[in-house]
Design a protein around this motif. Structure first.
Motif, PDB file in Angstrom:
ATOM      1  N   ILE A   1      -4.791   4.763  30.783  1.00  0.00           N
ATOM      2  CA  ILE A   1      -3.956   4.904  28.570  1.00  0.00           C
ATOM      3  C   ILE A   1      -5.305   4.925  27.966  1.00  0.00           C
ATOM      4  CG2 ILE A   1      -2.699   3.050  27.688  1.00  0.00           C
ATOM      5  CD1 ILE A   1      -0.733   5.035  28.664  1.00  0.00           C
ATOM      6  N   ARG A   2      -5.749   3.611  28.559  1.00  0.00           N
ATOM      7  CA  ARG A   2      -7.404   3.126  27.709  1.00  0.00           C
ATOM      8  C   ARG A   2      -8.546   4.039  27.798  1.00  0.00           C
ATOM      9  NH1 ARG A   2     -10.405  -1.730  30.427  1.00  0.00           N
ATOM     10  NH2 ARG A   2     -11.090  -1.378  27.860  1.00  0.00           N
TER      11      ARG A   2
ATOM     12  N   MET B   1       0.946  -1.233  -0.091  1.00  0.00           N
ATOM     13  CA  MET B   1       0.049  -0.387   0.328  1.00  0.00           C
ATOM     14  C   MET B   1       0.986   0.762   0.228  1.00  0.00           C
ATOM     15  SD  MET B   1      -2.978  -0.826   2.545  1.00  0.00           S
ATOM     16  CE  MET B   1      -4.140   1.093   2.123  1.00  0.00           C
ATOM     17  N   VAL B   2       0.347   2.441  -0.393  1.00  0.00           N
ATOM     18  CA  VAL B   2       1.105   3.473  -0.812  1.00  0.00           C
ATOM     19  C   VAL B   2       0.946   4.374   0.743  1.00  0.00           C
ATOM     20  CG1 VAL B   2       1.051   5.611  -2.357  1.00  0.00           C
ATOM     21  CG2 VAL B   2       0.808   3.559  -3.358  1.00  0.00           C
ATOM     22  N   ARG B   3       1.809   4.953   1.504  1.00  0.00           N
ATOM     23  CA  ARG B   3       1.576   5.405   2.078  1.00  0.00           C
ATOM     24  C   ARG B   3       0.999   6.861   2.382  1.00  0.00           C
ATOM     25  NH1 ARG B   3       3.795   0.965   2.788  1.00  0.00           N
ATOM     26  NH2 ARG B   3       4.898   0.891   4.888  1.00  0.00           N
ATOM     27  N   ASP B   4      -0.494   6.571   1.850  1.00  0.00           N
ATOM     28  CA  ASP B   4      -0.925   7.933   1.338  1.00  0.00           C
ATOM     29  C   ASP B   4      -2.190   7.847   2.463  1.00  0.00           C
ATOM     30  OD1 ASP B   4      -2.956   5.519   0.616  1.00  0.00           O
ATOM     31  OD2 ASP B   4      -3.234   6.060  -1.074  1.00  0.00           O
ATOM     32  N   HIS B   5      -3.541   8.550   2.071  1.00  0.00           N
ATOM     33  CA  HIS B   5      -3.851   9.329   3.423  1.00  0.00           C
ATOM     34  C   HIS B   5      -5.124   7.786   3.840  1.00  0.00           C
ATOM     35  CE1 HIS B   5      -3.455  13.296   3.095  1.00  0.00           C
ATOM     36  NE2 HIS B   5      -4.181  14.059   3.621  1.00  0.00           N
ATOM     37  N   GLY B   6      -4.886   7.147   2.846  1.00  0.00           N
ATOM     38  CA  GLY B   6      -5.453   5.617   3.187  1.00  0.00           C
ATOM     39  C   GLY B   6      -4.728   5.184   4.063  1.00  0.00           C
ATOM     40  N   TRP B   7      -3.272   4.657   4.129  1.00  0.00           N
ATOM     41  CA  TRP B   7      -3.123   3.947   4.632  1.00  0.00           C
ATOM     42  C   TRP B   7      -2.850   4.585   5.984  1.00  0.00           C
ATOM     43  CZ3 TRP B   7       1.752   4.039   7.822  1.00  0.00           C
ATOM     44  CH2 TRP B   7       2.749   3.202   7.435  1.00  0.00           C
ATOM     45  N   GLN B   8      -2.469   5.699   6.264  1.00  0.00           N
ATOM     46  CA  GLN B   8      -2.016   6.527   7.251  1.00  0.00           C
ATOM     47  C   GLN B   8      -3.070   5.819   8.222  1.00  0.00           C
ATOM     48  OE1 GLN B   8       0.762   7.905   7.989  1.00  0.00           O
ATOM     49  NE2 GLN B   8       1.471   7.966   6.243  1.00  0.00           N
ATOM     50  N   PHE B   9      -4.427   5.891   8.058  1.00  0.00           N
ATOM     51  CA  PHE B   9      -5.952   6.055   8.587  1.00  0.00           C
ATOM     52  C   PHE B   9      -6.252   4.649   9.541  1.00  0.00           C
ATOM     53  CE2 PHE B   9      -7.858   9.891   6.908  1.00  0.00           C
ATOM     54  CZ  PHE B   9      -9.219   9.929   7.936  1.00  0.00           C
ATOM     55  N   MET B  10      -5.373   3.970   8.530  1.00  0.00           N
ATOM     56  CA  MET B  10      -5.771   2.155   8.132  1.00  0.00           C
ATOM     57  C   MET B  10      -3.852   2.136   9.661  1.00  0.00           C
ATOM     58  SD  MET B  10      -4.962  -1.164   6.044  1.00  0.00           S
ATOM     59  CE  MET B  10      -3.524  -0.578   5.957  1.00  0.00           C
ATOM     60  N   GLU B  11      -3.305   2.380   9.657  1.00  0.00           N
ATOM     61  CA  GLU B  11      -2.087   2.548  10.361  1.00  0.00           C
ATOM     62  C   GLU B  11      -2.109   2.915  11.987  1.00  0.00           C
ATOM     63  OE1 GLU B  11       1.461   1.590  11.252  1.00  0.00           O
ATOM     64  OE2 GLU B  11       0.064   0.773  10.210  1.00  0.00           O
ATOM     65  N   ALA B  12      -3.075   4.135  11.696  1.00  0.00           N
ATOM     66  CA  ALA B  12      -3.923   4.547  12.856  1.00  0.00           C
ATOM     67  C   ALA B  12      -4.482   3.709  13.762  1.00  0.00           C
ATOM     68  CB  ALA B  12      -3.884   6.258  12.793  1.00  0.00           C
ATOM     69  N   GLY B  13      -5.284   3.117  12.428  1.00  0.00           N
ATOM     70  CA  GLY B  13      -6.216   1.989  13.888  1.00  0.00           C
ATOM     71  C   GLY B  13      -5.660   0.735  14.180  1.00  0.00           C
ATOM     72  N   ARG B  14      -4.599   0.743  13.374  1.00  0.00           N
ATOM     73  CA  ARG B  14      -4.066  -0.742  14.064  1.00  0.00           C
ATOM     74  C   ARG B  14      -3.704  -0.086  15.363  1.00  0.00           C
ATOM     75  NH1 ARG B  14      -2.091  -5.551  11.674  1.00  0.00           N
ATOM     76  NH2 ARG B  14      -2.923  -5.050  10.022  1.00  0.00           N
ATOM     77  N   ARG B  15      -2.546   0.997  15.350  1.00  0.00           N
ATOM     78  CA  ARG B  15      -1.438   1.285  16.218  1.00  0.00           C
ATOM     79  C   ARG B  15      -2.565   1.853  17.839  1.00  0.00           C
ATOM     80  NH1 ARG B  15       2.754  -1.154  15.154  1.00  0.00           N
ATOM     81  NH2 ARG B  15       3.081  -1.148  12.648  1.00  0.00           N
ATOM     82  N   LEU B  16      -3.978   1.910  17.264  1.00  0.00           N
ATOM     83  CA  LEU B  16      -4.711   2.830  18.597  1.00  0.00           C
ATOM     84  C   LEU B  16      -4.837   0.950  19.765  1.00  0.00           C
ATOM     85  CD1 LEU B  16      -6.284   4.762  19.673  1.00  0.00           C
ATOM     86  CD2 LEU B  16      -7.722   4.390  18.281  1.00  0.00           C
ATOM     87  N   GLU B  17      -5.306  -0.463  18.569  1.00  0.00           N
ATOM     88  CA  GLU B  17      -6.041  -1.247  18.593  1.00  0.00           C
ATOM     89  C   GLU B  17      -5.125  -1.729  19.274  1.00  0.00           C
ATOM     90  OE1 GLU B  17      -9.369  -3.758  19.855  1.00  0.00           O
ATOM     91  OE2 GLU B  17      -9.132  -1.696  18.594  1.00  0.00           O
ATOM     92  N   ARG B  18      -3.432  -1.824  18.822  1.00  0.00           N
ATOM     93  CA  ARG B  18      -2.557  -2.335  19.500  1.00  0.00           C
ATOM     94  C   ARG B  18      -2.127  -2.150  20.808  1.00  0.00           C
ATOM     95  NH1 ARG B  18       2.638  -4.454  15.661  1.00  0.00           N
ATOM     96  NH2 ARG B  18       0.672  -6.004  14.884  1.00  0.00           N
ATOM     97  N   ALA B  19      -1.813  -0.317  20.907  1.00  0.00           N
ATOM     98  CA  ALA B  19      -1.990   0.302  22.283  1.00  0.00           C
ATOM     99  C   ALA B  19      -2.800  -0.440  23.138  1.00  0.00           C
ATOM    100  CB  ALA B  19      -1.694   1.899  22.472  1.00  0.00           C
ATOM    101  N   LEU B  20      -4.053  -0.639  23.142  1.00  0.00           N
ATOM    102  CA  LEU B  20      -5.382  -0.609  24.095  1.00  0.00           C
ATOM    103  C   LEU B  20      -5.038  -2.612  24.751  1.00  0.00           C
ATOM    104  CD1 LEU B  20      -8.685   0.685  22.474  1.00  0.00           C
ATOM    105  CD2 LEU B  20      -7.258   1.268  24.376  1.00  0.00           C
TER     106      LEU B  20
END
Length: 464
Positions: A414-415, A268-287
């Protein structure tokens, strides 16, 4: 308030032949046409959408009533020229703006990342629990079963599938957790389960066909079918077969989810779409990692049980190899928190997720310049300061009741902060649709049941 209401005159529909199981029959039919704005006027498009009733002439012509819909094309008198679709001269290609991402696509990408990570985290934890149960299956007492009880309770808290292993029937479920564990894997209608996360992940993928690589379907196209092959019997022999099939499914799911993650990172190109998906993944993993450590190591246990819990948390957090290499003597609660909370170089740690989330957030598109981005970054900055200032010895300290209150407070904050980050991203970047209300039948009178308010659409009562 007449401006808040819309009325439509009931039309007498036309008729068109429809091929049914009984042959060709007449069906009430309407044609919806479309107009496109052009300057100060409109251009009516040729053709439209034809909709035919599902039954006889008395049937409502609506999708909710089973009506069929077909595109209606109007053929031109001459064959269309190829130059109508392609320019005669090779001009420079039209390039969409970098930020051209619809709110709907952004939301589905964000939740695709969250659901994929949620499914992976739950699969890892259930596999860890099953390994502990298999290891001590012949013993009802001892450190193994005691550690399994703690992990089962942690599973309920992490997935939010209450009452589960912490409710009124907890003793019964803990004595025989097989059915509850199966439900947490296979029950698609139950929020928090693996099947629920995978199902919603696939719904997001289906919407995002134009955003994802076609190889995505090669990687995960068969995962949903795997759930359909699970046996559901409750007889002893059936349960044994079901448990074996569930173990195989968990392995298959983990392989598919890891492949999906690799495909997103490498294709995936690191565009806005990838940034949204990455943000969701990192947020969920942090929780996930925060609650995993807080629930698994939140109270005092004997040394053998504590050792098994530490090892289990590290396995579920995909950090057991690093821990064994780094802490050659024996890992404990304090070193586990250092590795899963504060280690900036561990891609499974809380600190790593917060760093990546901080890189994504300034790049996410927001439609409301109301300072919300700054508010999110302030929340995240507070989390960063907490993690960087974390003292694992204090977090692992026990009080007189045998609990770790500092750890509980740390995880709670944190949560809370990460949940507010998620809510703010959704409020600023995702479009919210008002609910739609369908009325089938002949509407003679319409009147509001309650005075309409700006916060909610008016409720209607139809007399037929």
């Amino acid at each position: 308030r007449p401006h808040r209401w819309v009325g439509q005159e009931r039309l007498t529909p036309g008729s068109a032949p429809a091929l049914t199981n009984r042959g060709i029959e007449p069906r009430a039919t309407v044609l919806r046409t479309f107009a496109v704005a052009h300057g100060d006027s409109y251009i009516v498009m040729p053709g439209g959408l034809a909709r035919a009733a599902a039954g006889d002439s008395g049937s409502a012509i609506a999708s909710q009533s089973g009506a069929d819909s077909k595109d209606m094309w109007v053929l031109s008198a001459e064959r269309a020229k190829d130059t109508e679709f392609w320019p005669d001269e090779p001009d420079s290609p039209a390039v969409a703006p970098i930020g051209a991402l619809s709110a709907r696509a952004a939301e589905h990408l964000f939740w695709l990342g969250r659901y994929a990570e949620r499914a992976e985290g739950t699969v890892r934890l259930i596999r860890t629990i099953n390994a502990r149960r298999d290891e001590y299956s012949n013993s009802a007492l001892g450190p193994g079963p005691a550690a399994a009880v703690v992990l089962l309770k942690a599973l309920t808290r992490i997935t939010g599938t209450y009452p589960g292993f912490v409710g009124d029937d907890a003793a019964t479920l803990l004595a025989d957790p097989a059915d509850e564990l199966f439900s947490l894997v296979a029950d698609r209608q139950r929020p928090g389960t693996v099947a629920h996360a995978v199902h919603h992940m696939f719904e997001a993928i289906d919407v995002l066909r134009d955003q994802l690589s076609v190889d995505t379907w090669l990687v995960v196209g068969s995962l949903l079918e795997s759930f359909d092959r699970l046996p559901t019997g409750t007889h002893a022999d059936d349960r044994n077969g079901r448990d074996e099939a569930t173990t195989t499914l968990l392995d298959t799911l983990l392989q598919g989810l890891l492949s999906l993650s690799g495909l997103a990172n490498e294709s995936m190109v690191r565009d806005h779409g990838w940034q949204f998906m990455e943000a969701g993944r990192r947020l969920e993993r942090a929780l996930h990692v925060a609650v995993l450590v807080g629930s698994g190591l939140g109270s005092e246990h004997s040394a053998p049980v504590e050792s098994l819990l530490v090892e289990s948390v590290l396995i579920a957090g995909e950090s057991i190899i690093t821990s064994r290499r780094r802490y050659r003597s024996r890992a404990d609660a304090s070193s586990t928190m250092d590795l899963l909370f504060g280690d900036r170089g561990n891609p499974r740690s809380l600190h790593f997720q917060i760093d990546r989330l901080g890189e994504c957030l300034p790049l996410l598109r927001t439609d409301r310049p109301n300072g919300s981005t700054e508010r999110v970054l302030d929340l995240l900055d507070h989390v960063v300061r907490m993690v960087e200032g974390m003292d694992s010895s204090k977090l692992s300290a026990l009080d007189d009741m045998g609990y770790r209150p500092e750890l509980d407070l740390f995880v709670s904050v944190i949560r809370s902060h990460l949940s507010m980050v998620s809510d703010t991203i959704g409020a600023d970047s995702f479009m919210r649709w008002r609910p739609q209300y369908a009325m089938a039948g002949i509407v003679d009178t319409i009147r509001p049941l309650v005075p309409p308010s700006p916060q909610s659409p008016p409720r209607l009562e139809a007399a037929t």
